[in-house]
Scaffold this motif. Structure first.
Motif, PDB file in Angstrom:
ATOM      1  N   UNK A  97      -4.521  -1.349  -0.872  1.00  0.00           N
ATOM      2  CA  UNK A  97      -5.342  -0.937  -2.016  1.00  0.00           C
ATOM      3  C   UNK A  97      -6.808  -1.316  -1.786  1.00  0.00           C
ATOM      4  N   UNK A  98      -7.048  -2.457  -1.188  1.00  0.00           N
ATOM      5  CA  UNK A  98      -8.419  -2.910  -0.936  1.00  0.00           C
ATOM      6  C   UNK A  98      -9.104  -2.003   0.092  1.00  0.00           C
ATOM      7  N   UNK A  99      -8.381  -1.622   1.133  1.00  0.00           N
ATOM      8  CA  UNK A  99      -8.949  -0.731   2.146  1.00  0.00           C
ATOM      9  C   UNK A  99      -9.215   0.648   1.556  1.00  0.00           C
ATOM     10  N   UNK A 100      -8.283   1.173   0.775  1.00  0.00           N
ATOM     11  CA  UNK A 100      -8.487   2.473   0.120  1.00  0.00           C
ATOM     12  C   UNK A 100      -9.682   2.414  -0.823  1.00  0.00           C
ATOM     13  N   UNK A 101      -9.821   1.313  -1.541  1.00  0.00           N
ATOM     14  CA  UNK A 101     -10.960   1.126  -2.442  1.00  0.00           C
ATOM     15  C   UNK A 101     -12.284   1.235  -1.684  1.00  0.00           C
TER      16      UNK A 101
END
Length: 112
Positions: A97-101
């Protein structure tokens, strides 16, 4: 007629500032990925546990990725469907989720 414009154009910033923000977003993504692989904490066992584990086994460093990989080994049934679901959810919320963000932030900043 409304034409699509990049967010950096709508924010009315100079080209230098637009590149600075893009570079900062990319650098932040690199730091997140590097931080996931670096040992960030450790368990130090003392007392009788230290004697039982030995000097080397009493210090166990972990990174985010190493911790997620060790989840099945820490359960009673390492090959069960449930522990693999927990492992997927762990990696999903702690890393994916952090990378997609970050990718979405870069995309929103640069894409018209």
């Amino acid at each position: 007629e409304d034409t699509k414009q990049r967010m950096c154009k709508l924010a009315n910033v100079t080209e230098v500032k637009a590149h600075l923000v893009s570079s900062a977003l990319f650098a932040s993504l690199v730091v997140v990925l590097a931080g996931a692989a670096v040992d960030s904490f450790q368990f130090d066992f003392s007392g009788l546990a230290r004697v039982a584990l030995g000097e080397e086994g009493s210090h166990r460093p972990y990174s985010l990725i190493a911790l997620g990989q060790q989840l099945p080994a820490a359960s009673g049934e390492p090959n069960s469907f449930g522990i693999h679901c927990i492992q997927v959810v762990f990696f999903l919320f702690s890393l994916v989720v952090i990378v997609i963000y970050h990718f979405l932030l870069i995309l929103l900043w640069l894409w018209p």
